[in-house]
Design a protein around this motif. Structure first.
Motif, short mmCIF file in Angstrom:
data_model
loop_
_atom_site.label_atom_id
_atom_site.label_comp_id
_atom_site.label_asym_id
_atom_site.label_seq_id
_atom_site.Cartn_x
_atom_site.Cartn_y
_atom_site.Cartn_z
N HIS A 18 0.84 -1.21 0.00
CA HIS A 18 0.00 0.00 0.00
C HIS A 18 0.87 1.25 0.00
O HIS A 18 0.59 2.23 -0.72
CB HIS A 18 -0.90 0.02 1.24
N ALA A 19 1.94 1.26 0.82
CA ALA A 19 2.82 2.42 0.90
C ALA A 19 3.55 2.63 -0.42
O ALA A 19 3.68 3.76 -0.91
CB ALA A 19 3.82 2.23 2.04
N HIS A 20 4.02 1.53 -1.02
CA HIS A 20 4.72 1.61 -2.31
C HIS A 20 3.84 2.25 -3.38
O HIS A 20 4.30 3.08 -4.17
CB HIS A 20 5.16 0.22 -2.74
N ILE A 21 2.57 1.87 -3.40
CA ILE A 21 1.64 2.43 -4.39
C ILE A 21 1.55 3.94 -4.26
O ILE A 21 1.34 4.65 -5.26
CB ILE A 21 0.26 1.76 -4.23
N LEU A 22 1.75 4.44 -3.05
CA LEU A 22 1.69 5.89 -2.81
C LEU A 22 3.08 6.52 -2.79
O LEU A 22 3.27 7.65 -2.32
CB LEU A 22 0.97 6.17 -1.49
N GLY A 23 4.09 5.80 -3.30
CA GLY A 23 5.42 6.36 -3.46
C GLY A 23 6.30 6.31 -2.24
O GLY A 23 7.36 6.97 -2.22
N GLN A 24 5.92 5.52 -1.23
CA GLN A 24 6.72 5.43 -0.01
C GLN A 24 7.47 4.10 0.03
O GLN A 24 6.85 3.04 0.07
CB GLN A 24 5.81 5.56 1.22
N GLU A 29 4.29 3.57 9.53
CA GLU A 29 4.57 5.00 9.49
C GLU A 29 4.71 5.48 8.04
O GLU A 29 4.22 6.56 7.68
CB GLU A 29 5.86 5.31 10.27
N MET A 30 5.37 4.68 7.21
CA MET A 30 5.48 5.01 5.79
C MET A 30 4.09 5.08 5.14
O MET A 30 3.80 6.01 4.36
CB MET A 30 6.32 3.95 5.07
N LEU A 31 3.24 4.12 5.46
CA LEU A 31 1.90 4.12 4.88
C LEU A 31 1.10 5.32 5.35
O LEU A 31 0.39 5.96 4.56
CB LEU A 31 1.18 2.82 5.25
N ASP A 32 1.22 5.65 6.64
CA ASP A 32 0.53 6.84 7.16
C ASP A 32 1.01 8.08 6.43
O ASP A 32 0.20 8.95 6.04
CB ASP A 32 0.79 6.95 8.65
N ARG A 33 2.30 8.17 6.21
CA ARG A 33 2.87 9.31 5.49
C ARG A 33 2.35 9.35 4.06
O ARG A 33 2.04 10.42 3.52
CB ARG A 33 4.39 9.23 5.53
N THR A 36 -1.63 10.33 4.32
CA THR A 36 -1.88 11.71 4.71
C THR A 36 -1.18 12.70 3.79
O THR A 36 -1.71 13.78 3.52
CB THR A 36 -1.45 11.95 6.17
N GLY A 37 0.01 12.33 3.29
CA GLY A 37 0.70 13.22 2.37
C GLY A 37 0.00 13.36 1.04
O GLY A 37 0.11 14.39 0.37
N THR A 38 -0.75 12.33 0.66
CA THR A 38 -1.44 12.35 -0.63
C THR A 38 -2.86 12.90 -0.51
O THR A 38 -3.30 13.68 -1.37
CB THR A 38 -1.51 10.92 -1.23
N TYR A 39 -3.56 12.53 0.56
CA TYR A 39 -4.97 12.87 0.65
C TYR A 39 -5.32 13.77 1.83
O TYR A 39 -6.48 14.11 2.03
CB TYR A 39 -5.81 11.58 0.73
N GLY A 40 -4.30 14.21 2.59
CA GLY A 40 -4.52 15.10 3.72
C GLY A 40 -4.75 14.34 5.01
O GLY A 40 -5.08 13.16 5.01
N ASP A 41 -4.57 15.03 6.13
CA ASP A 41 -4.82 14.41 7.43
C ASP A 41 -6.32 14.26 7.64
O ASP A 41 -7.09 15.21 7.42
CB ASP A 41 -4.24 15.27 8.56
N PRO A 93 -9.44 14.83 3.47
CA PRO A 93 -9.93 16.01 2.74
C PRO A 93 -10.00 15.85 1.23
O PRO A 93 -10.97 16.28 0.59
CB PRO A 93 -8.93 17.10 3.14
N LYS A 94 -8.99 15.24 0.60
CA LYS A 94 -8.97 15.15 -0.86
C LYS A 94 -9.92 14.08 -1.39
O LYS A 94 -10.22 14.05 -2.58
CB LYS A 94 -7.55 14.91 -1.37
N LEU A 95 -10.39 13.20 -0.52
CA LEU A 95 -11.39 12.22 -0.93
C LEU A 95 -12.79 12.75 -0.65
O LEU A 95 -13.69 12.63 -1.49
CB LEU A 95 -11.16 10.89 -0.20
#
Length: 532
Positions: free
Chosen positions: A150-156, A198-202, A205-210, A263-265
């Motif tokens: 999941h994290a890899h898909i979001l660039g982490q 932590e990577m997945l959380d980053r 949240t980094g992609t779609y906001g907290d 937020p972004k969703l």
């Protein structure tokens, strides 16, 4: 076949005829062979040097074998063939005779080979305790691989995480494994899993906001509809983009409920609500849903004929006969939704509250701390984890409803569907039920606990906090290993303990961490915890 990786395994011992999850013997044996070949790949990557293909293969291959992900033997075979090629590349042409023999096998022969290398073979070789601990490590790696994918898909990504997977697969492949070695490695899985979460959380949240506290409608809205289940936020985002302006309402299901807090969703107006509950009720709920259904990760059950023509899979999830689509083009899902009747009228207006990730929860920490010091909040309960169909899970509903009104309930993962539509009220504006998200968001709960411990100048074990956890599959296993790595004690786990943990291994965990099964009644456990 022999499989005992999930909580609902037959007789509490292991599935040997057909998986309780619906997995047939051929698929089960192919998955066991895939794990064995991934161990070969990991060993080569660790000892000879890795490659980009090997790094990603290990994540995707292990995730493929997680419960309720891939039930299609043809797709599992394709991953095995890919693993053969990566193994060959890493070996630099120095192939062992048995590897060459494997590569020449057809699917039936591969499955037969898989039946010889699974957990039953390791129990015969090492005994139940050591064999079970080896598979505890493997199951933890499977769960961590899911989060890492999941994290890899979001660039982490992190090279050290890839390197750990290879080293761990190399270690479990050795003939000279020991109880102490496997216990130590299991705790290291927990350590690395914390980093991965932590990577997945980053990434999320980094992609779609907290996430922010958000009220979510849980009843239908008139109109055409698509239901999205699983865990993958990017799949939901891509579907929302592709359905804009098409007159289709999108609903979340199961572990996708927390997406409404991002937020972004939530900015997409046609993300209208959540439909249904946890994964084990999907056959009944999908049968009634008058639109298309998209499964994004694990949690799929055998589709009924009534909706098999309008359910789709994407990513690693698969079921024989169900159409598989890529997130770059969800047009088949959209077309199926337009052809389906959709909801003919609005349901009654009912909402629940989500969005209490670590950012939102910690923002309220000063007031929470004040309420604790004033004696207005007596205790915190983290009641979370996987849900399932096996009896005994009403315990968690009972625990939540019996918790005194001066206590706060933190919850995450699909276990919350047991009680998240009930009214719990608040304590001077702090909701008594705080939904912290998916099982993928377990990092939020850990982060909050650690920060509260700092605020009270103590450690997590000294907080007025009790962990009441339910488990089902391998992501829950790696989360438990993370909690043990952090030294968190007195965890209550249920509804039953893992079949792969022998009494001897359980005693080690009980002596070191005071881990225990949930009691016969929630009332008794509450009385013991609160001393009342």
């Amino acid at each position: 076949m022999f499989c005992y990786q999930c909580e609902q395994t037959a007789g509490g011992r292991g599935c040997s005829v057909m998986g309780v999850c619906g997995k047939d013997p051929k698929t089960s044996d192919l998955q066991d062979l895939l794990v064995k070949v991934l161990c070969d790949v990991g060993s080569l990557a660790h000892t000879k040097g890795s490659s980009r293909e090997a790094d990603l293969l290990v994540l995707e291959g292990l995730f493929t074998t997680v419960t309720n992900v891939n039930f299609d033997p043809d797709r599992v075979e394709s991953v095995i063939r890919r693993a053969f090629q990566v193994r060959r590349d890493l070996a630099g042409g120095q192939m062992m005779d048995q590897w060459l023999e494997e590569e020449a096998m057809d699917q039936e022969a591969l499955a037969a080979k898989g039946s010889q290398v699974g957990p039953k073979a390791d129990m015969d070789r090492y005994g139940e305790t050591l064999g079970g601990l080896k598979w505890l490590v493997i199951y933890g790696l499977k769960g961590t691989a899911a989060y890492a994918d999941h994290a890899h898909i979001l660039g982490q990504e992190d090279p050290e995480v890839f390197a750990f997977f290879h080293r761990a697969l190399h270690q479990v492949s050795r003939e000279d494994i020991t109880v102490d070695g496997m216990l130590s490695l299991a705790l290291e899985v927990g350590k690395v899993n914390l980093k991965v979460m932590e990577m997945l959380d980053r990434g999320n949240t980094g992609t779609y906001g907290d996430p922010v506290p958000t009220r979510v409608r849980v009843t239908p809205v008139k109109g055409k509809a698509i239901l999205v289940s699983g865990h993958d936020l990017k799949d939901l985002y891509e579907l929302l983009k592709q359905t804009e302006g098409k007159g289709i309402n999108v609903y979340t299901h199961g572990e996708m409920l927390p997406c409404h807090g991002y937020p972004k969703l939530k900015a997409f107006g046609h993300l209208v609500g959540n439909y249904g509950g946890a994964w084990q009720d999907q056959q009944k709920e999908f049968d009634r849903f008058p639109g298309a259904i998209l499964m994004t990760t694990n949690c799929i059950q055998r589709p009924l004929d009534s909706y098999k023509g309008r359910i789709f899979t994407t990513g690693l999830v698969a079921w024989p006969g169900v159409r598989h689509v890529d997130r770059s083009d969800f047009s088949p899902v959209i077309q199926a939704a337009l052809e389906a009747p959709g909801f003919q009228e609005d349901g009654e207006d009912k909402e629940i509250l989500v969005g209490f990730g670590h950012n939102a929860t910690l923002a309220a920490a000063p007031k929470v701390i004040q309420l604790v010091k004033e004696g207005k909040i007596r205790h915190f309960f983290l009641i979370g984890g996987c849900d399932g169909a096996k009896s005994g899970r009403n315990y968690y509903t009972d625990f939540a409803t019996l918790a005194p009104k001066d206590t706060v309930i933190l919850t995450l993962a699909c276990g919350k569907y047991r009680f998240n539509k009930l009214e719990f009220g608040d304590i001077e504006g702090i909701p008594r039920l705080l939904d912290m998200g998916q099982c993928n968001d377990a990092y939020s709960a850990i982060r909050v606990a650690v920060e509260l411990a700092k605020a009270f100048d103590t450690d997590v074990n000294s907080l007025p906090l009790s962990l009441i956890l339910s488990w089902y599959e391998q992501k829950a296993v790696c989360i438990l290993l993370t909690l043990l790595h952090l030294g968190i004690k007195n965890i209550r786990l249920g509804p039953s303990l893992p079949a792969f943990i022998s009494p001897e291994a359980l005693k080690v965990l009980q002596d070191s961490f005071h881990i225990r099964p949930i009691g016969p009644s929630a009332q008794e456990d509450l009385r013991e915890i609160l001393g009342a």
